[in-house]
Design an enzyme around this catalytic site. Structure first.
Site, PDB file in Angstrom:
ATOM      1  N   ASP A 177       0.601  -1.355   0.187  1.00 13.65           N
ATOM      2  CA  ASP A 177      -0.364  -0.322   0.149  1.00 13.65           C
ATOM      3  C   ASP A 177       0.008   1.203  -0.319  1.00 13.65           C
ATOM      4  O   ASP A 177       1.752   1.770   1.091  1.00 13.65           O
ATOM      5  CB  ASP A 177      -1.187   0.128   1.514  1.00 13.65           C
ATOM      6  CG  ASP A 177      -1.705   0.959   1.540  1.00 13.65           C
ATOM      7  OD1 ASP A 177      -2.118   1.478   0.528  1.00 13.65           O
ATOM      8  OD2 ASP A 177      -1.755   1.856   2.308  1.00 13.65           O
ATOM      9  N   GLU A 193      -1.572  -1.752  -5.298  1.00 17.21           N
ATOM     10  CA  GLU A 193      -2.424  -0.346  -5.082  1.00 17.21           C
ATOM     11  C   GLU A 193      -2.194   0.567  -6.482  1.00 17.21           C
ATOM     12  O   GLU A 193      -1.051   1.141  -6.158  1.00 17.21           O
ATOM     13  CB  GLU A 193      -2.811   0.089  -4.046  1.00 17.21           C
ATOM     14  CG  GLU A 193      -4.111   0.856  -4.181  1.00 17.21           C
ATOM     15  CD  GLU A 193      -4.682   1.551  -2.814  1.00 17.21           C
ATOM     16  OE1 GLU A 193      -5.668   1.672  -2.259  1.00 17.21           O
ATOM     17  OE2 GLU A 193      -4.127   2.511  -2.189  1.00 17.21           O
ATOM     18  N   ASP A 199      -1.779   0.883   7.697  1.00 14.94           N
ATOM     19  CA  ASP A 199      -1.539   0.900   6.442  1.00 14.94           C
ATOM     20  C   ASP A 199      -1.069  -0.505   5.997  1.00 14.94           C
ATOM     21  O   ASP A 199      -0.974  -0.857   5.007  1.00 14.94           O
ATOM     22  CB  ASP A 199      -0.251   1.885   5.879  1.00 14.94           C
ATOM     23  CG  ASP A 199      -1.148   3.526   6.080  1.00 14.94           C
ATOM     24  OD1 ASP A 199      -1.814   3.440   5.204  1.00 14.94           O
ATOM     25  OD2 ASP A 199      -0.819   4.000   7.248  1.00 14.94           O
TER      26      ASP A 199
END
Length: 174
Positions: free
Chosen positions: A8, A67, A139
């Site tokens: 991420d 992502e 996160d």
């Protein structure tokens, strides 16, 4: 059994999650955050690259999910996010990892069944699927969700819509 890394990306905090794809589901291996501080952007990007490289060296994943960048209201933030993402991709490429890219909506859809899920809903599903007893930092939780999404995409469950359908009927155990 394949080790899968989820990333991420962020220019200040990059979450990572490592899961073991055992064919019938995934097991938790590790997760955490690479904190880059508030220095100059070039130093933060080096920290992302080095941090991801260290995670790859320590755990030895063979594939990575990351992502995709979304276009936010603030173009400058989106550009910095894209640069952090690029640093993570270069670390993976240097290590010879294959990788897949997923939008936040795709990850949420794969895990929760709706692309409109909140971060907390994703976090709770990650905890349930990986049988975690405590909440990972948000996160890191997002990175674990990306790793799970990538593992299932590699198994062919997501393109055919089977992950959500089986999970809802209770037959698929991750």
């Amino acid at each position: 059994m394949t080790l899968v890394l989820g990333i991420d990306p962020g220019s200040r905090i990059t979450g990572y999650g490592v899961v073991r794809d055992i064919g019938r589901g995934c097991e938790y291996v590790a997760s955490g955050c690479i904190r880059t501080g508030s220095g100059a952007l070039d130093e933060r990007l080096k920290a992302v690259f080095r941090g991801v490289s260290e995670v790859i060296a320590q755990y030895g994943p063979v594939t990575m999910g990351i992502e995709q960048v979304f276009m936010a209201r603030n173009a400058d933030s989106a550009l910095k996010l894209g640069q952090a993402r690029g640093a993570a991709i270069v670390a993976a490429a240097e290590a010879g990892l294959e990788f897949g890219e997923y939008t936040a909506t795709q990850v949420k859809q794969a895990l929760v069944g709706t692309g409109a899920a909140s971060k907390e809903q994703v976090q709770m599903m990650v905890m349930q699927l990986l049988r975690l007893t405590s909440k990972p930092q948000i996160d890191a939780s997002d990175a674990l969700a990306i790793a799970l999404c990538h593992a299932h995409h590699r198994q062919g469950l997501i393109p055919h819509g089977l992950l959500g359908a089986r999970r809802r009927s209770g037959r698929l155990r991750l």
